[in-house]
Design an enzyme around this catalytic site. Structure first.
Site, PDB file in Angstrom:
ATOM      1  N   LYS A   1      -8.247  -6.496  -7.373  1.00  0.00           N
ATOM      2  CA  LYS A   1      -8.226  -6.884  -5.961  1.00  0.00           C
ATOM      3  C   LYS A   1      -9.640  -6.974  -5.432  1.00  0.00           C
ATOM      4  O   LYS A   1     -10.439  -6.045  -5.623  1.00  0.00           O
ATOM      5  CB  LYS A   1      -7.436  -5.826  -5.173  1.00  0.00           C
TER       6      LYS A   1
ATOM      7  N   HIS B   1       0.863  -1.189   0.000  1.00  0.00           N
ATOM      8  CA  HIS B   1       0.000   0.000   0.000  1.00  0.00           C
ATOM      9  C   HIS B   1       0.892   1.230   0.000  1.00  0.00           C
ATOM     10  O   HIS B   1       1.620   1.462   0.973  1.00  0.00           O
ATOM     11  CB  HIS B   1      -0.890   0.001   1.250  1.00  0.00           C
TER      12      HIS B   1
ATOM     13  N   HIS C   1      -8.376 -10.667  -0.751  1.00  0.00           N
ATOM     14  CA  HIS C   1      -8.273 -10.558   0.710  1.00  0.00           C
ATOM     15  C   HIS C   1      -9.230 -11.615   1.259  1.00  0.00           C
ATOM     16  O   HIS C   1     -10.439 -11.439   1.227  1.00  0.00           O
ATOM     17  CB  HIS C   1      -8.657  -9.150   1.186  1.00  0.00           C
TER      18      HIS C   1
HETATM   19  C1  NCD Z   1      -4.127  -2.742   4.921  1.00  0.00           C
HETATM   20  C2  NCD Z   1      -4.222  -1.224   4.829  1.00  0.00           C
HETATM   21  O1  NCD Z   1      -3.926  -0.561   5.814  1.00  0.00           O
HETATM   22  O2  NCD Z   1      -4.582  -0.711   3.757  1.00  0.00           O
HETATM   23  N1  NCD Z   1      -4.065  -3.119   6.302  1.00  0.00           N
HETATM   24  C3  NCD Z   1      -3.584  -4.274   6.808  1.00  0.00           C
HETATM   25  O3  NCD Z   1      -3.695  -4.483   8.009  1.00  0.00           O
HETATM   26  N2  NCD Z   1      -2.991  -5.169   6.061  1.00  0.00           N
HETATM   27  C4  NCD Z   1      -5.271  -3.394   4.223  1.00  0.00           C
HETATM   28  C5  NCD Z   1      -5.084  -4.856   3.997  1.00  0.00           C
HETATM   29  O4  NCD Z   1      -4.243  -5.295   3.244  1.00  0.00           O
HETATM   30  O5  NCD Z   1      -5.829  -5.635   4.623  1.00  0.00           O
HETATM   31 ZN    ZN Z   2      -2.704  -5.221   1.997  1.00  0.00          ZN
END
Ligand code: NCD
Ligand code: ZN
Length: 344
Positions: free
Chosen positions: A98, A15, A135
Protein backbone atom coordinates in the site's frame (compact mmCIF):
# COMPACT_ATOMS: atom_id res chain seq x y z
CA UNK A 1 -36.84 -9.07 -6.09
CA UNK A 2 -37.06 -9.61 -2.31
CA UNK A 3 -34.14 -11.95 -1.86
CA UNK A 4 -30.78 -12.31 -3.55
CA UNK A 5 -28.21 -15.08 -3.16
CA UNK A 6 -24.66 -14.33 -4.26
CA UNK A 7 -21.22 -15.89 -3.95
CA UNK A 8 -19.76 -14.96 -0.56
CA UNK A 9 -18.21 -11.51 -1.04
CA UNK A 10 -14.74 -10.21 -0.11
CA UNK A 11 -13.73 -6.79 1.18
CA UNK A 12 -10.71 -5.58 -0.81
CA UNK A 13 -9.86 -2.65 1.50
CA UNK A 14 -10.39 -2.18 5.23
CA UNK A 15 -8.75 -1.21 8.52
CA UNK A 16 -8.92 -3.70 11.37
CA UNK A 17 -6.63 -1.74 13.72
CA UNK A 18 -4.94 -3.82 16.44
CA UNK A 19 -5.06 -5.30 19.95
CA UNK A 20 -8.50 -5.27 21.64
CA UNK A 21 -10.10 -3.48 18.69
CA UNK A 22 -9.62 -6.69 16.68
CA UNK A 23 -12.21 -8.40 18.86
CA UNK A 24 -14.74 -5.93 17.47
CA UNK A 25 -13.57 -5.48 13.89
CA UNK A 26 -12.65 -9.02 12.82
CA UNK A 27 -15.99 -10.66 13.76
CA UNK A 28 -17.91 -7.72 12.23
CA UNK A 29 -16.26 -8.39 8.87
CA UNK A 30 -16.13 -12.19 9.15
CA UNK A 31 -19.93 -12.23 9.57
CA UNK A 32 -20.34 -11.90 5.80
CA UNK A 33 -16.99 -11.58 3.99
CA UNK A 34 -14.76 -14.50 3.02
CA UNK A 35 -11.57 -12.46 2.81
CA UNK A 36 -10.45 -8.91 3.45
CA UNK A 37 -7.42 -6.93 2.35
CA UNK A 38 -6.06 -5.52 5.60
CA UNK A 39 -4.53 -2.07 5.45
CA UNK A 40 -1.12 -1.74 7.10
CA UNK A 41 -1.44 1.77 8.61
CA UNK A 42 -0.94 0.76 12.23
CA UNK A 43 1.25 2.83 14.52
CA UNK A 44 4.03 1.98 13.77
CA UNK A 45 3.09 0.77 10.28
CA UNK A 46 3.34 -2.79 8.99
CA UNK A 47 6.36 -2.29 6.76
CA UNK A 48 7.90 -5.76 6.55
CA UNK A 49 7.00 -9.40 5.95
CA UNK A 50 7.76 -10.18 9.56
CA UNK A 51 5.42 -7.49 10.91
CA UNK A 52 2.72 -8.59 8.46
CA UNK A 53 2.93 -12.19 9.63
CA UNK A 54 2.75 -11.15 13.28
CA UNK A 55 -0.23 -8.92 12.54
CA UNK A 56 -1.91 -11.74 10.63
CA UNK A 57 -1.63 -14.07 13.61
CA UNK A 58 -3.23 -11.45 15.88
CA UNK A 59 -6.09 -11.11 13.39
CA UNK A 60 -6.56 -14.87 13.17
CA UNK A 61 -6.65 -15.06 16.97
CA UNK A 62 -9.61 -12.65 16.92
CA UNK A 63 -11.56 -14.70 14.38
CA UNK A 64 -14.87 -16.07 15.68
CA UNK A 65 -14.83 -19.79 16.38
CA UNK A 66 -15.58 -21.90 13.34
CA UNK A 67 -15.04 -19.01 10.92
CA UNK A 68 -12.90 -19.60 7.84
CA UNK A 69 -12.43 -15.88 7.20
CA UNK A 70 -8.98 -15.14 5.73
CA UNK A 71 -7.11 -11.84 6.03
CA UNK A 72 -5.12 -10.81 2.95
CA UNK A 73 -2.04 -9.06 4.23
CA UNK A 74 -0.33 -5.96 2.83
CA UNK A 75 2.81 -4.03 3.63
CA UNK A 76 3.17 -0.27 3.90
CA UNK A 77 5.62 1.44 1.55
CA UNK A 78 7.96 4.05 2.94
CA UNK A 79 10.90 5.95 1.44
CA UNK A 80 13.08 3.18 2.85
CA UNK A 81 11.27 0.15 1.39
CA UNK A 82 13.75 -1.93 -0.61
CA UNK A 83 13.51 -4.49 -3.37
CA UNK A 84 14.57 -7.09 -0.75
CA UNK A 85 11.60 -6.11 1.44
CA UNK A 86 9.28 -6.86 -1.48
CA UNK A 87 10.92 -10.22 -2.11
CA UNK A 88 10.59 -11.16 1.56
CA UNK A 89 6.95 -10.05 1.55
CA UNK A 90 6.23 -12.21 -1.47
CA UNK A 91 7.82 -15.22 0.22
CA UNK A 92 5.69 -14.60 3.31
CA UNK A 93 2.50 -14.70 1.24
CA UNK A 94 1.86 -10.94 1.28
CA UNK A 95 -0.08 -10.11 -1.88
CA UNK A 96 0.10 -6.34 -2.07
CA UNK A 97 1.85 -3.17 -0.97
CA UNK A 98 0.00 0.00 0.00
CA UNK A 99 1.30 3.39 -0.93
CA UNK A 100 0.21 6.40 1.10
CA UNK A 101 1.65 9.74 0.07
CA UNK A 102 3.16 11.03 3.34
CA UNK A 103 0.52 12.88 5.34
CA UNK A 104 -2.41 12.03 3.03
CA UNK A 105 -4.58 10.38 5.67
CA UNK A 106 -4.83 8.70 9.08
CA UNK A 107 -1.49 7.23 10.21
CA UNK A 108 0.33 8.05 6.99
CA UNK A 109 3.19 10.07 8.45
CA UNK A 110 5.69 7.38 7.43
CA UNK A 111 4.32 7.28 3.90
CA UNK A 112 6.16 8.02 0.70
CA UNK A 113 7.54 11.52 0.22
CA UNK A 114 9.59 10.90 -2.90
CA UNK A 115 7.67 8.80 -5.34
CA UNK A 116 10.37 8.87 -8.00
CA UNK A 117 12.79 6.86 -5.89
CA UNK A 118 10.25 4.07 -5.46
CA UNK A 119 10.23 2.92 -9.09
CA UNK A 120 12.60 -0.02 -8.41
CA UNK A 121 10.13 -1.13 -5.71
CA UNK A 122 7.21 -0.84 -8.17
CA UNK A 123 9.20 -2.94 -10.67
CA UNK A 124 9.87 -5.53 -7.97
CA UNK A 125 6.17 -5.71 -7.11
CA UNK A 126 5.34 -6.31 -10.75
CA UNK A 127 8.09 -8.93 -11.15
CA UNK A 128 6.77 -10.83 -8.14
CA UNK A 129 3.16 -10.62 -9.30
CA UNK A 130 2.20 -8.42 -6.34
CA UNK A 131 -0.27 -5.54 -6.49
CA UNK A 132 0.30 -1.86 -5.77
CA UNK A 133 -2.59 -0.34 -3.82
CA UNK A 134 -2.64 3.44 -3.97
CA UNK A 135 -4.18 6.11 -1.78
CA UNK A 136 -4.51 8.55 -4.65
CA UNK A 137 -4.39 12.05 -3.23
CA UNK A 138 -1.67 14.66 -3.40
CA UNK A 139 -0.68 16.17 -0.08
CA UNK A 140 0.40 19.64 -1.21
CA UNK A 141 -1.34 21.94 1.23
CA UNK A 142 -2.09 24.58 -1.41
CA UNK A 143 -4.17 22.11 -3.41
CA UNK A 144 -7.85 22.30 -2.49
CA UNK A 145 -8.88 19.18 -0.58
CA UNK A 146 -11.67 18.49 -3.08
CA UNK A 147 -9.15 18.49 -5.97
CA UNK A 148 -6.47 16.29 -4.45
CA UNK A 149 -7.57 13.07 -6.12
CA UNK A 150 -7.67 14.59 -9.60
CA UNK A 151 -4.28 16.22 -9.01
CA UNK A 152 -2.84 12.85 -8.00
CA UNK A 153 -4.02 11.30 -11.26
CA UNK A 154 -2.38 14.05 -13.31
CA UNK A 155 0.83 14.30 -11.29
CA UNK A 156 1.47 10.65 -10.46
CA UNK A 157 -1.06 8.00 -11.39
CA UNK A 158 -0.62 8.34 -15.15
CA UNK A 159 3.16 7.96 -14.75
CA UNK A 160 3.05 4.98 -12.42
CA UNK A 161 0.65 3.09 -14.65
CA UNK A 162 2.53 3.90 -17.84
CA UNK A 163 6.11 3.52 -16.60
CA UNK A 164 5.52 0.09 -15.06
CA UNK A 165 3.25 -1.52 -17.62
CA UNK A 166 3.20 -4.99 -16.05
CA UNK A 167 2.24 -3.74 -12.56
CA UNK A 168 -1.29 -4.38 -11.27
CA UNK A 169 -2.55 -1.18 -9.67
CA UNK A 170 -5.63 -0.65 -7.52
CA UNK A 171 -6.75 2.97 -7.20
CA UNK A 172 -8.26 2.69 -3.72
CA UNK A 173 -11.57 4.19 -2.59
CA UNK A 174 -12.11 6.42 -5.61
CA UNK A 175 -14.34 9.43 -5.10
CA UNK A 176 -14.46 11.35 -8.37
CA UNK A 177 -15.67 11.08 -11.95
CA UNK A 178 -12.07 11.85 -12.90
CA UNK A 179 -10.86 8.70 -11.14
CA UNK A 180 -13.64 6.55 -12.59
CA UNK A 181 -12.88 7.83 -16.10
CA UNK A 182 -9.15 7.30 -15.59
CA UNK A 183 -9.68 3.68 -14.54
CA UNK A 184 -12.10 3.01 -17.40
CA UNK A 185 -9.62 4.35 -19.93
CA UNK A 186 -6.46 2.87 -18.43
CA UNK A 187 -4.47 -0.10 -19.70
CA UNK A 188 -5.29 -3.60 -18.51
CA UNK A 189 -4.22 -4.26 -14.92
CA UNK A 190 -5.73 -1.10 -13.44
CA UNK A 191 -8.80 -1.29 -11.19
CA UNK A 192 -10.46 0.59 -8.33
CA UNK A 193 -12.32 -0.04 -5.11
CA UNK A 194 -15.42 1.94 -4.16
CA UNK A 195 -16.80 2.41 -0.63
CA UNK A 196 -20.46 2.38 0.41
CA UNK A 197 -20.27 5.97 1.66
CA UNK A 198 -19.02 7.35 -1.66
CA UNK A 199 -21.90 5.62 -3.47
CA UNK A 200 -24.51 6.78 -0.95
CA UNK A 201 -23.41 10.26 0.03
CA UNK A 202 -21.99 13.50 -1.24
CA UNK A 203 -20.49 16.47 0.56
CA UNK A 204 -23.89 17.91 1.44
CA UNK A 205 -24.38 14.85 3.64
CA UNK A 206 -21.32 15.93 5.60
CA UNK A 207 -21.82 19.70 5.73
CA UNK A 208 -25.43 20.75 5.10
CA UNK A 209 -27.38 21.63 8.23
CA UNK A 210 -24.40 20.98 10.51
CA UNK A 211 -21.09 19.13 10.52
CA UNK A 212 -21.45 15.34 10.51
CA UNK A 213 -18.14 13.99 11.71
CA UNK A 214 -19.22 10.39 11.21
CA UNK A 215 -19.51 11.00 7.46
CA UNK A 216 -16.00 12.44 7.35
CA UNK A 217 -13.52 10.15 5.65
CA UNK A 218 -10.63 10.49 3.25
CA UNK A 219 -10.68 11.02 0.38
CA UNK A 220 -13.40 13.42 1.48
CA UNK A 221 -16.95 13.13 0.05
CA UNK A 222 -17.27 15.10 -3.18
CA UNK A 223 -20.11 16.93 -4.94
CA UNK A 224 -23.10 14.95 -6.19
CA UNK A 225 -21.94 14.85 -9.82
CA UNK A 226 -19.03 12.67 -8.68
CA UNK A 227 -21.29 10.48 -6.57
CA UNK A 228 -23.51 10.01 -9.63
CA UNK A 229 -20.50 9.02 -11.75
CA UNK A 230 -19.51 6.35 -9.22
CA UNK A 231 -23.05 5.03 -9.13
CA UNK A 232 -23.04 4.88 -12.92
CA UNK A 233 -19.84 2.81 -13.14
CA UNK A 234 -21.01 0.22 -10.63
CA UNK A 235 -24.34 0.04 -12.44
CA UNK A 236 -22.46 -0.55 -15.70
CA UNK A 237 -21.04 -3.79 -14.27
CA UNK A 238 -17.49 -3.00 -15.38
CA UNK A 239 -15.12 -5.57 -13.83
CA UNK A 240 -12.59 -2.81 -13.12
CA UNK A 241 -14.57 -1.68 -10.06
CA UNK A 242 -15.03 -3.81 -6.99
CA UNK A 243 -16.01 -3.75 -3.35
CA UNK A 244 -13.67 -2.18 -0.77
CA UNK A 245 -15.49 -0.82 2.25
CA UNK A 246 -12.61 1.21 3.71
CA UNK A 247 -14.23 0.40 7.04
CA UNK A 248 -12.05 2.48 9.36
CA UNK A 249 -13.04 2.68 13.03
CA UNK A 250 -12.13 5.54 15.33
CA UNK A 251 -13.45 5.97 18.83
CA UNK A 252 -16.36 8.40 19.28
CA UNK A 253 -14.24 10.92 21.19
CA UNK A 254 -11.66 11.03 18.39
CA UNK A 255 -14.34 11.58 15.72
CA UNK A 256 -16.34 14.15 17.69
CA UNK A 257 -13.44 16.46 18.37
CA UNK A 258 -12.11 19.85 17.30
CA UNK A 259 -9.76 17.98 14.97
CA UNK A 260 -11.75 14.85 14.20
CA UNK A 261 -10.28 11.70 12.64
CA UNK A 262 -11.18 10.61 9.11
CA UNK A 263 -12.83 7.23 8.64
CA UNK A 264 -16.26 5.56 8.61
CA UNK A 265 -16.72 2.27 10.47
CA UNK A 266 -19.02 0.48 8.05
CA UNK A 267 -18.36 -3.22 8.71
CA UNK A 268 -21.72 -3.69 10.45
CA UNK A 269 -23.77 -2.59 7.47
CA UNK A 270 -21.56 -2.30 4.37
CA UNK A 271 -22.77 -5.35 2.47
CA UNK A 272 -26.40 -4.50 3.14
CA UNK A 273 -25.83 -0.87 2.11
CA UNK A 274 -24.14 -1.83 -1.16
CA UNK A 275 -27.16 -4.07 -1.82
CA UNK A 276 -29.46 -1.13 -1.13
CA UNK A 277 -27.51 1.02 -3.60
CA UNK A 278 -27.61 -1.61 -6.35
CA UNK A 279 -31.32 -2.03 -5.67
CA UNK A 280 -31.90 1.74 -5.98
CA UNK A 281 -30.00 1.62 -9.26
CA UNK A 282 -32.16 -1.25 -10.46
CA UNK A 283 -28.94 -3.22 -10.88
CA UNK A 284 -29.15 -6.05 -8.35
CA UNK A 285 -27.95 -8.36 -11.12
CA UNK A 286 -24.61 -6.51 -11.01
CA UNK A 287 -24.09 -6.86 -7.25
CA UNK A 288 -22.44 -10.28 -7.33
CA UNK A 289 -19.78 -9.27 -9.84
CA UNK A 290 -18.87 -6.16 -7.84
CA UNK A 291 -19.00 -7.80 -4.41
CA UNK A 292 -17.80 -11.33 -5.06
CA UNK A 293 -16.15 -11.87 -8.46
CA UNK A 294 -14.18 -8.95 -9.88
CA UNK A 295 -11.89 -8.39 -6.89
CA UNK A 296 -10.86 -12.03 -6.63
CA UNK A 297 -10.31 -12.18 -10.39
CA UNK A 298 -8.16 -9.04 -10.34
CA UNK A 299 -6.06 -10.30 -7.42
CA UNK A 300 -5.66 -13.66 -9.20
CA UNK A 301 -7.36 -15.53 -6.36
CA UNK A 302 -10.10 -18.14 -6.60
CA UNK A 303 -13.66 -16.92 -6.14
CA UNK A 304 -15.32 -18.04 -2.92
CA UNK A 305 -17.48 -21.14 -3.17
CA UNK A 306 -19.91 -20.42 -0.30
CA UNK A 307 -23.01 -18.29 -0.81
CA UNK A 308 -24.74 -15.57 1.22
CA UNK A 309 -28.35 -14.46 0.98
CA UNK A 310 -29.71 -10.97 1.48
CA UNK A 311 -33.38 -10.29 1.98
CA UNK A 312 -35.45 -7.16 1.70
CA UNK A 313 -36.06 -6.61 5.41
CA UNK A 314 -35.49 -3.41 7.35
CA UNK A 315 -33.22 -3.10 10.36
CA UNK A 316 -31.63 -0.21 12.22
CA UNK A 317 -27.86 0.20 12.57
CA UNK A 318 -26.97 0.53 16.28
CA UNK A 319 -26.28 4.08 17.38
CA UNK A 320 -23.26 3.05 19.41
CA UNK A 321 -20.88 0.13 19.80
CA UNK A 322 -19.29 -0.27 23.19
CA UNK A 323 -15.74 -1.60 23.22
CA UNK A 324 -13.99 -3.46 25.99
CA UNK A 325 -12.35 -0.85 28.21
CA UNK A 326 -15.17 1.67 27.96
CA UNK A 327 -14.51 3.28 24.59
CA UNK A 328 -17.34 3.72 22.10
CA UNK A 329 -17.58 3.71 18.32
CA UNK A 330 -20.39 5.33 16.37
CA UNK A 331 -20.75 3.10 13.33
CA UNK A 332 -21.44 4.36 9.82
CA UNK A 333 -25.19 4.95 9.25
CA UNK A 334 -25.77 4.86 13.02
CA UNK A 335 -29.44 4.88 14.00
CA UNK A 336 -30.56 4.76 10.36
CA UNK A 337 -32.74 2.17 8.67
CA UNK A 338 -31.17 -0.17 6.13
CA UNK A 339 -33.58 -1.85 3.73
CA UNK A 340 -31.66 -5.11 3.18
CA UNK A 341 -30.60 -7.70 5.77
CA UNK A 342 -28.14 -10.55 5.72
CA UNK A 343 -30.12 -13.76 6.10
CA UNK A 344 -28.68 -15.91 8.88
C1 NCD B 1 -8.46 5.61 7.02
C2 NCD B 1 -8.07 5.29 8.45
O1 NCD B 1 -8.72 5.78 9.36
O2 NCD B 1 -7.10 4.53 8.65
N1 NCD B 1 -9.32 6.76 7.02
C3 NCD B 1 -10.20 7.12 6.06
O3 NCD B 1 -10.78 8.19 6.17
N2 NCD B 1 -10.45 6.37 5.02
C4 NCD B 1 -7.26 5.82 6.16
C5 NCD B 1 -7.56 5.82 4.70
O4 NCD B 1 -7.93 4.83 4.11
O5 NCD B 1 -7.42 6.90 4.09
ZN1 ZN C 1 -8.52 2.95 3.91
Amino acid sequence: MNEITITKPDDWHLHFRDQDMLLETVPATARCFGRAVVMPNLVPPVTTAELALEYKSRILAARPEGSDFEPVMTIYLTDKTSVEDIKAAKQAGVLAAKMYPAGATTNSDSGVSSLESLYPVFEALADHGMLLLIHGEVTQKHVDIFDREKEFIDQHMVNIVNKVPHLKVVFEHITTKDAADFVLGAREGVAATITPQHLMLNRNDMLDGGMRPHNYCLPVLKRSTHQEALRAVVKSGSPRFFLGTDSAPHTKDRKESDCGCAGCYSAWSALELYTQVFDELDALDKLEGFASHYGADFYGLPRNTEKVTLERKEWVVPSNIELKGGHNIVPFYAGKTVSWSLKK
